[in-house]
Design a protein around this motif. Structure first.
Motif, PDB file in Angstrom:
ATOM      1  N   LYS A   1       0.864  -1.258   0.054  1.00 23.62           N
ATOM      2  CA  LYS A   1       0.135  -0.167  -0.115  1.00 23.62           C
ATOM      3  C   LYS A   1       0.807   1.212  -0.116  1.00 23.62           C
ATOM      4  N   GLY A   2       1.896   1.235  -0.531  1.00 24.32           N
ATOM      5  CA  GLY A   2       2.622   2.404  -1.139  1.00 24.32           C
ATOM      6  C   GLY A   2       3.939   2.655  -0.011  1.00 24.32           C
ATOM      7  N   SER A   3       3.878   1.605   0.939  1.00 28.86           N
ATOM      8  CA  SER A   3       4.967   2.153   1.840  1.00 28.86           C
ATOM      9  C   SER A   3       5.777   0.659   2.101  1.00 28.86           C
ATOM     10  N   PRO A   4       7.313   0.872   2.342  1.00 32.61           N
ATOM     11  CA  PRO A   4       8.210  -0.244   2.351  1.00 32.61           C
ATOM     12  C   PRO A   4       8.121  -0.911   3.629  1.00 32.61           C
ATOM     13  N   PHE A   5       8.302  -2.182   3.726  1.00 32.79           N
ATOM     14  CA  PHE A   5       8.156  -2.874   5.150  1.00 32.79           C
ATOM     15  C   PHE A   5       9.000  -4.061   5.070  1.00 32.79           C
ATOM     16  N   TRP A   6       9.950  -4.453   6.044  1.00 32.71           N
ATOM     17  CA  TRP A   6      10.481  -5.365   6.456  1.00 32.71           C
ATOM     18  C   TRP A   6       9.582  -6.312   7.354  1.00 32.71           C
ATOM     19  N   VAL A   7       9.518  -7.601   7.392  1.00 33.35           N
ATOM     20  CA  VAL A   7       8.457  -8.392   7.815  1.00 33.35           C
ATOM     21  C   VAL A   7       9.371  -9.421   8.742  1.00 33.35           C
TER      22      VAL A   7
ATOM     23  N   TRP B   1      15.131  -1.044  -4.971  1.00 36.36           N
ATOM     24  CA  TRP B   1      13.525  -0.620  -4.796  1.00 36.36           C
ATOM     25  C   TRP B   1      13.344   0.907  -4.461  1.00 36.36           C
ATOM     26  N   GLN B   2      14.262   1.505  -3.951  1.00 36.19           N
ATOM     27  CA  GLN B   2      14.229   2.928  -3.529  1.00 36.19           C
ATOM     28  C   GLN B   2      13.575   3.791  -4.645  1.00 36.19           C
ATOM     29  N   PRO B   3      12.682   4.451  -4.276  1.00 35.37           N
ATOM     30  CA  PRO B   3      12.117   5.749  -5.287  1.00 35.37           C
ATOM     31  C   PRO B   3      12.982   6.486  -5.798  1.00 35.37           C
ATOM     32  N   GLU B   4      13.282   6.598  -7.204  1.00 37.07           N
ATOM     33  CA  GLU B   4      13.963   7.653  -7.861  1.00 37.07           C
ATOM     34  C   GLU B   4      13.582   9.033  -7.635  1.00 37.07           C
TER      35      GLU B   4
ATOM     36  N   PRO C   1      15.250   8.654  -0.223  1.00 39.31           N
ATOM     37  CA  PRO C   1      15.210   7.462   0.164  1.00 39.31           C
ATOM     38  C   PRO C   1      14.403   6.873   1.424  1.00 39.31           C
ATOM     39  N   ILE C   2      13.917   6.001   1.725  1.00 34.81           N
ATOM     40  CA  ILE C   2      12.931   5.638   2.798  1.00 34.81           C
ATOM     41  C   ILE C   2      13.478   4.331   3.346  1.00 34.81           C
ATOM     42  N   PHE C   3      13.507   4.509   4.717  1.00 38.61           N
ATOM     43  CA  PHE C   3      14.044   3.207   5.633  1.00 38.61           C
ATOM     44  C   PHE C   3      12.485   2.449   5.807  1.00 38.61           C
TER      45      PHE C   3
END
Length: 231
Positions: free
Chosen positions: A124-130, A163-166, A170-172
């Motif tokens: 849903k538009g946000s990066p996650f590590w699970v 996968w970081q948006p160009e 950058p988003i952690f």
């Protein structure tokens, strides 16, 4: 031997390669649900792919679990349950929105001893590590895991992940701990979300979003008041 694979055949083989262990009922839900007799259709396709030597299977589970042909997992390994739990998280996400950039057993540091989340995805538009905790661990061990994420955060290596948006900074990723218990772990630098399931995550988000709309104070719990894009 000459044979032609349909696009669905290729998608199923690719999906099994990606998730390492996939049960028959999950394949029915993901690839055959729209058919008149989805279970029979799935069984027919999977028997054909197995006989062609394109997938492996283990009948130690019911329903049957399918594995990649080059799987390094024993057919009675407990690791299969681990991969099925990752698949279950993915399927829960799919009920809300199909995740993108999915990586099973991500190793973003590329080094042994670094963080090794069970799953990475953009949901849903946000990066996650699970991180999926099927067993209960000590809080000290869980804090060590959190500390590894902090080390990676300060390394800045995450800024160049593919996968970081160009077009944006950058988003952690936020770290989701899927766990039936709550650990007293904390971080001043990364977002830790502890929930028993993705369904609980979405319920907490809906509750938090409703509070914000109504102007009520947000809970201080790590899994509430999330500044993540789940809309």
């Amino acid at each position: 031997m000459s044979f032609r694979l349909s696009q669905r055949d290729k998608d199923i083989i690719g999906f099994i390669d990606q998730f390492r262990a996939v049960d028959r009922d999950s394949l029915v839900d993901l690839f055959f649900k729209q058919l008149k007799s989805p279970v029979n259709a799935c069984n027919s396709v999977m028997v054909r792919l197995y006989r062609l030597g394109l997938i492996e299977r283990t009948q130690q589970y019911s329903p049957t679990v399918y594995l990649p042909v080059n799987a390094k997992i024993k057919k009675n390994s407990q690791k299969i349950l681990h991969f099925l739990s990752i698949l279950d998280v993915y399927k829960q996400m799919c009920t809300y929105s199909v995740p993108k950039q999915v990586i099973v057993e991500d190793k973003p540091t590329g080094r042994k001893g670094g963080i090794e989340p069970d799953l990475f995805c953009i949901f849903k538009g946000s990066p996650f590590w699970v991180e999926i905790q099927r067993n209960q661990y000590s809080e000290q061990k869980m804090q060590v895991k959190v500390n590894l994420y902090e080390e990676f955060f300060f390394s800045d290596e995450w800024r160049s992940l593919h996968w970081q948006p160009e077009e944006r900074s950058p988003i952690f990723p936020s770290v989701i701990l899927i766990t039936p218990v709550r650990y007293a772990v904390n971080s001043d630098h990364i977002r830790i979300i502890q929930v028993a399931s993705i369904h609980e995550l979405m319920e907490k988000y809906k509750s938090s979003a409703k509070q914000q709309r109504e102007g009520k104070p947000r809970s201080s719990a790590s899994s509430a008041g999330m500044k993540i894009n789940l809309t």
